[in-house]
Design a protein around this motif. Structure first.
Motif, PDB file in Angstrom:
ATOM      1  N   SER A 164       0.827  -1.204   0.000  1.00 51.23           N
ATOM      2  CA  SER A 164       0.000   0.000   0.000  1.00 51.23           C
ATOM      3  C   SER A 164       0.864   1.258   0.000  1.00 51.23           C
ATOM      4  CB  SER A 164      -0.918  -0.016   1.220  1.00 51.23           C
ATOM      5  OG  SER A 164      -1.662   1.178   1.283  1.00 51.23           O
ATOM      6  N   ASP A 165       1.911   1.259   0.812  1.00 56.25           N
ATOM      7  CA  ASP A 165       2.823   2.411   0.850  1.00 56.25           C
ATOM      8  C   ASP A 165       3.495   2.629  -0.497  1.00 56.25           C
ATOM      9  OD1 ASP A 165       2.231   2.941   3.483  1.00 56.25           O
ATOM     10  OD2 ASP A 165       4.083   2.072   4.289  1.00 56.25           O
ATOM     11  N   ARG A 166       3.905   1.545  -1.122  1.00 55.42           N
ATOM     12  CA  ARG A 166       4.543   1.673  -2.445  1.00 55.42           C
ATOM     13  C   ARG A 166       3.560   2.195  -3.476  1.00 55.42           C
ATOM     14  NH1 ARG A 166       7.467  -3.827  -3.574  1.00 55.42           N
ATOM     15  NH2 ARG A 166       7.405  -4.412  -1.404  1.00 55.42           N
ATOM     16  N   ALA A 167       2.322   1.731  -3.425  1.00 57.63           N
ATOM     17  CA  ALA A 167       1.301   2.206  -4.362  1.00 57.63           C
ATOM     18  C   ALA A 167       1.027   3.683  -4.147  1.00 57.63           C
ATOM     19  CB  ALA A 167       0.015   1.395  -4.195  1.00 57.63           C
ATOM     20  N   THR A 168       0.988   4.118  -2.891  1.00 58.88           N
ATOM     21  CA  THR A 168       0.775   5.528  -2.584  1.00 58.88           C
ATOM     22  C   THR A 168       1.934   6.363  -3.122  1.00 58.88           C
ATOM     23  OG1 THR A 168      -0.498   4.982  -0.619  1.00 58.88           O
ATOM     24  CG2 THR A 168       0.433   7.179  -0.700  1.00 58.88           C
ATOM     25  N   GLU A 169       3.150   5.888  -2.921  1.00 64.61           N
ATOM     26  CA  GLU A 169       4.329   6.601  -3.412  1.00 64.61           C
ATOM     27  C   GLU A 169       4.321   6.654  -4.942  1.00 64.61           C
ATOM     28  OE1 GLU A 169       8.153   8.533  -3.338  1.00 64.61           O
ATOM     29  OE2 GLU A 169       6.443   8.420  -2.008  1.00 64.61           O
ATOM     30  N   TYR A 170       3.974   5.546  -5.587  1.00 70.20           N
ATOM     31  CA  TYR A 170       3.895   5.505  -7.048  1.00 70.20           C
ATOM     32  C   TYR A 170       2.856   6.509  -7.542  1.00 70.20           C
ATOM     33  CZ  TYR A 170       3.050   3.809 -11.761  1.00 70.20           C
ATOM     34  OH  TYR A 170       2.886   3.730 -13.113  1.00 70.20           O
ATOM     35  N   GLY A 171       1.718   6.571  -6.895  1.00 69.13           N
ATOM     36  CA  GLY A 171       0.671   7.518  -7.276  1.00 69.13           C
ATOM     37  C   GLY A 171       1.126   8.950  -7.115  1.00 69.13           C
ATOM     38  N   ARG A 172       1.848   9.234  -6.021  1.00 67.02           N
ATOM     39  CA  ARG A 172       2.357  10.587  -5.786  1.00 67.02           C
ATOM     40  C   ARG A 172       3.362  10.978  -6.874  1.00 67.02           C
ATOM     41  NH1 ARG A 172       6.481  13.147  -4.171  1.00 67.02           N
ATOM     42  NH2 ARG A 172       7.712  11.319  -3.699  1.00 67.02           N
ATOM     43  N   LEU A 173       4.265  10.059  -7.214  1.00 63.68           N
ATOM     44  CA  LEU A 173       5.255  10.335  -8.259  1.00 63.68           C
ATOM     45  C   LEU A 173       4.597  10.505  -9.624  1.00 63.68           C
ATOM     46  CD1 LEU A 173       8.095   7.880  -7.210  1.00 63.68           C
ATOM     47  CD2 LEU A 173       8.110  10.368  -7.029  1.00 63.68           C
ATOM     48  N   LEU A 174       3.594   9.693  -9.915  1.00 62.91           N
ATOM     49  CA  LEU A 174       2.881   9.812 -11.185  1.00 62.91           C
ATOM     50  C   LEU A 174       2.170  11.157 -11.276  1.00 62.91           C
ATOM     51  CD1 LEU A 174       1.961   8.585 -13.852  1.00 62.91           C
ATOM     52  CD2 LEU A 174       0.084   7.495 -12.610  1.00 62.91           C
ATOM     53  N   ASN A 175       1.528  11.573 -10.198  1.00 55.39           N
ATOM     54  CA  ASN A 175       0.844  12.863 -10.162  1.00 55.39           C
ATOM     55  C   ASN A 175       1.840  14.000 -10.372  1.00 55.39           C
ATOM     56  OD1 ASN A 175      -1.539  14.464  -9.785  1.00 55.39           O
ATOM     57  ND2 ASN A 175      -0.717  15.039  -7.797  1.00 55.39           N
ATOM     58  N   GLU A 176       2.986  13.910  -9.725  1.00 50.35           N
ATOM     59  CA  GLU A 176       4.010  14.944  -9.872  1.00 50.35           C
ATOM     60  C   GLU A 176       4.519  15.004 -11.315  1.00 50.35           C
ATOM     61  OE1 GLU A 176       8.328  15.902  -7.874  1.00 50.35           O
ATOM     62  OE2 GLU A 176       6.799  14.964  -6.621  1.00 50.35           O
ATOM     63  N   ALA A 177       4.729  13.847 -11.924  1.00 49.58           N
ATOM     64  CA  ALA A 177       5.185  13.808 -13.311  1.00 49.58           C
ATOM     65  C   ALA A 177       4.139  14.417 -14.249  1.00 49.58           C
ATOM     66  CB  ALA A 177       5.493  12.371 -13.724  1.00 49.58           C
ATOM     67  N   LEU A 178       2.877  14.124 -14.001  1.00 48.46           N
ATOM     68  CA  LEU A 178       1.813  14.707 -14.830  1.00 48.46           C
ATOM     69  C   LEU A 178       1.762  16.224 -14.684  1.00 48.46           C
ATOM     70  CD1 LEU A 178      -1.020  12.091 -14.274  1.00 48.46           C
ATOM     71  CD2 LEU A 178       0.212  12.524 -16.406  1.00 48.46           C
ATOM     72  N   GLU A 179       1.923  16.720 -13.455  1.00 47.52           N
ATOM     73  CA  GLU A 179       1.924  18.162 -13.228  1.00 47.52           C
ATOM     74  C   GLU A 179       3.100  18.829 -13.940  1.00 47.52           C
ATOM     75  OE1 GLU A 179       1.632  19.201  -9.086  1.00 47.52           O
ATOM     76  OE2 GLU A 179      -0.156  17.969  -8.814  1.00 47.52           O
ATOM     77  N   ILE A 180       4.268  18.202 -13.899  1.00 49.64           N
ATOM     78  CA  ILE A 180       5.436  18.738 -14.596  1.00 49.64           C
ATOM     79  C   ILE A 180       5.178  18.761 -16.100  1.00 49.64           C
ATOM     80  CG2 ILE A 180       7.852  18.280 -15.195  1.00 49.64           C
ATOM     81  CD1 ILE A 180       8.149  17.192 -12.278  1.00 49.64           C
ATOM     82  N   GLY A 181       4.621  17.683 -16.625  1.00 47.51           N
ATOM     83  CA  GLY A 181       4.313  17.617 -18.049  1.00 47.51           C
ATOM     84  C   GLY A 181       3.308  18.679 -18.470  1.00 47.51           C
ATOM     85  N   MET A 182       2.290  18.896 -17.651  1.00 46.81           N
ATOM     86  CA  MET A 182       1.286  19.909 -17.980  1.00 46.81           C
ATOM     87  C   MET A 182       1.897  21.310 -17.929  1.00 46.81           C
ATOM     88  SD  MET A 182      -2.008  18.259 -16.042  1.00 46.81           S
ATOM     89  CE  MET A 182      -2.973  19.729 -16.118  1.00 46.81           C
ATOM     90  N   SER A 183       2.757  21.561 -16.958  1.00 46.25           N
ATOM     91  CA  SER A 183       3.425  22.861 -16.866  1.00 46.25           C
ATOM     92  C   SER A 183       4.329  23.086 -18.070  1.00 46.25           C
ATOM     93  CB  SER A 183       4.256  22.950 -15.585  1.00 46.25           C
ATOM     94  OG  SER A 183       3.427  22.927 -14.446  1.00 46.25           O
TER      95      SER A 183
END
Length: 50
Positions: free
Chosen positions: A19-38
């Motif tokens: 669960s912790d790894r999935a949460t971390e993966y989701g956080r990193l994916l969200n951050e990558a998407l935000e960087i891409g959108m910016s």
């Protein structure tokens, strides 16, 4: 403490780890998407100002 109890506790700890790894993966994916959108917004603004 019985073997079944130890086995159950180990399974619970492994579930928390997954669960912790999935949460971390989701956080990193969200951050990558935000960087891409910016970056995309920056490119659109740069292109329109030329």
């Amino acid at each position: 403490m019985s073997f079944a109890n130890i086995e159950s506790n180990l399974a619970a700890l492994m579930a928390v780890d997954v669960s912790d790894r999935a949460t971390e993966y989701g956080r990193l994916l969200n951050e990558a998407l935000e960087i891409g959108m910016s970056a995309g917004e920056f490119l659109v603004c740069s292109k329109s100002s030329n």
